[in-house]
Design an enzyme around this catalytic site. Structure first.
Site, PDB file in Angstrom:
ATOM      1  NE  ARG A  44      16.546   7.815 -16.018  1.00 19.47           N
ATOM      2  CZ  ARG A  44      16.353   7.328 -14.790  1.00 19.47           C
ATOM      3  NH1 ARG A  44      16.273   8.152 -13.773  1.00 19.47           N
ATOM      4  NH2 ARG A  44      16.253   6.030 -14.590  1.00 19.47           N
ATOM      5  CE  LYS A  68      20.798  -1.923 -13.234  1.00 17.41           C
ATOM      6  NZ  LYS A  68      19.627  -1.309 -13.900  1.00 17.41           N
ATOM      7  CE  LYS A  80      20.615   5.579 -17.053  1.00 22.92           C
ATOM      8  NZ  LYS A  80      20.096   4.224 -16.837  1.00 22.92           N
ATOM      9  CG  ASP A 115      16.949   4.975 -18.253  1.00 19.92           C
ATOM     10  OD1 ASP A 115      17.353   3.949 -17.704  1.00 19.92           O
ATOM     11  OD2 ASP A 115      16.534   5.962 -17.615  1.00 19.92           O
ATOM     12  CB  THR A 147      13.736  -5.275 -16.972  1.00 18.63           C
ATOM     13  OG1 THR A 147      14.697  -4.762 -17.891  1.00 18.63           O
ATOM     14  CG2 THR A 147      13.925  -4.599 -15.633  1.00 18.63           C
ATOM     15  CB  ALA A 234       6.771   4.097 -10.198  1.00 21.16           C
ATOM     16  CG  MET A 235       9.358   7.885  -8.831  1.00 20.72           C
ATOM     17  SD  MET A 235       7.704   7.229  -8.638  1.00 20.72           S
ATOM     18  CE  MET A 235       7.246   8.002  -7.122  1.00 20.72           C
ATOM     19  CG  ASN A 257      17.364   2.275 -12.434  1.00 16.97           C
ATOM     20  OD1 ASN A 257      17.857   1.172 -12.236  1.00 16.97           O
ATOM     21  ND2 ASN A 257      17.000   2.686 -13.648  1.00 16.97           N
TER      22      ASN A 257
END
Ligand SMILES: NC(=O)c1ccc[n+]([C@@H]2O[C@H](COP(=O)([O-])OP(=O)(O)OC[C@H]3O[C@@H](n4cnc5c(N)ncnc54)[C@H](O)[C@@H]3O)[C@@H](O)[C@H]2O)c1
Length: 342
Positions: A44, A68, A80, A115, A147, A234-235, A257
């Site tokens: 990210r 996941k 991550k 990401d 996805t 979205a977020m 997420n």
């Protein structure tokens, strides 16, 4: 800032601060679990307000990746990366090369992927300095399509559980965010006869929706729209003590997420009779696809795992009903079992 006493720490194996003064790289990398010497998760890139926000995000996201992978039946631990800064100004080949060298130093313990703030072309750039990246434009390309396919499988299971039916025809579905995933999902749902409402803060994303004949509504109205199903794409943290009382949908299933602003929100949803499909189950399609690129799954195994998202959700919904608990608690219990068995 203390890592060990951080509320999201959850016994992470490693948390590494990464810098490269020449390129301006400042990043935090977290490995929650490693299985068979492997972990994976997206990279990210965003301008976090504080280093503390970046740390909280990377810890939450890497733990979510463990769930996941475990719930998708894939023997890989969760990890991550967050790169701190505005990708529009900071993302250069030199910076990506520096981060690639960091990944390479982990010698396969971590496999990265795209990401928010990074994309399939960036993965090609990273691959100049390390082979340990998935989701490359010159391989499978964008993870948004797998996805969205996984989300669609999740929606089928959700519709069955909430409405006792197998078709989307006539159902009203609100999609928050019509970027890569939400846009693809909107197309699939319109094709199946659903009445789709969409909202986005980006007018270019909305313009792409015009040919579909979907109804566009204001971003601030989408969560409380009068619909059967809400799909957040979205977020994160969109489901909170403030928003849940305003939701009119009977079920929620989307790929954003970390949708729950706090763990207690899972109870608020259950009390209101809203069926919530845990996001780390619904959004696994991209990670599953990345495992095909990384040589961990064959193409057939990838397709079966993506379709299996629906079956896993059905199990979670049944466990929650039988145990008189939240879908979040049921998913966590299933994930714990899965981690022991992968
Ligand atoms: N792409 C993947 O493979 C993948 C995998 C797992 C999870 N996810 C998650 O799914 C979500 C969507 O991913 P994506 O790849 O489509 O991202 P994207 O950036 O392509 O699309 C997100 C869209 O949401 C819009 N948006 C942002 N804030 C909004 C708001 N307040 N109201 C309405 N719209 C808003 C953006 O303008 C954008 O069009 C993200 O939360 C991402 O973390 C994506």
């Amino acid at each position: 800032m203390s890592v060990f006493s951080h509320p999201e720490f959850d016994s992470h194996l490693r948390v590494t601060h990464v810098t490269d003064p020449d390129s301006g790289l400042v990043a935090i990398h977290a490995i929650h679990r490693s299985i068979g010497g492997r972990s994976g998760g997206g990279i990210r890139f965003r301008p976090y307000a504080t280093e503390g926000d970046a740390l909280t995000d990377v810890l939450r996201l890497s733990r979510a990746m463990s769930n996941k992978f475990a719930l998708a039946g894939i023997p890989v631990g969760g990890a991550k990366s967050v790169i701190i800064g505005d990708p529009a100004t900071l993302k250069t080949p030199t910076l990506l090369a520096a981060f690639g060298r960091f990944i390479d130093g982990l010698q396969g313990l971590y496999i990265g992927g795209p990401d928010i703030g990074t994309n399939a072309d960036d993965m090609v750039e990273l691959a100049r300095t390390t082979p340990y990246v998935a989701g490359r434009a010159d391989q499978s390309g964008s993870t948004a399509v797998p996805t969205a396919l996984g989300c669609f499988a999740g929606l089928q299971a959700t519709v069955r559980a909430a409405f006792g039916r197998d078709e989307f025809h006539g159902l009203r579905i609100a999609i928050q965010g019509v970027g890569g995933v939400g846009g693809e999902l909107a197309r699939m749902l319109v094709d199946r006869g659903a009445e789709v409402l969409v909202a986005d803060v980006d007018s270019a994303a909305l313009r792409q929706m015009a040919p579909l004949g979907v109804r566009i509504i204001a971003p601030e109205a989408i969560l409380s729209a009068d619909v059967d199903i809400l799909s957040p794409n979205a977020m994160g943290a969109v489901l909170s003590a403030q928003t849940v009382p305003t939701i009119r949908a009977r079920a929620i299933c989307g790929c954003a997420n970390n949708q729950l602003a706090t763990p207690e929100v899972a109870h608020l949803l259950t009390e209101r009779g809203i069926l919530w499909a845990p996001d780390y189950v619904v959004s696994a399609g991209g990670a599953i696809d990345g495992c095909k690129d990384a040589g961990i799954l064959s193409a057939e195994e990838r397709d079966a795992r993506i379709a299996g998202i629906g079956t896993t959700l059905t199990t979670i919904f049944d466990l929650a009903t039988r145990g008189n608990t939240t879908t979040e608690a049921a998913a966590q219990a299933l994930a714990r079992d899965a981690v022991e068995n992968v």
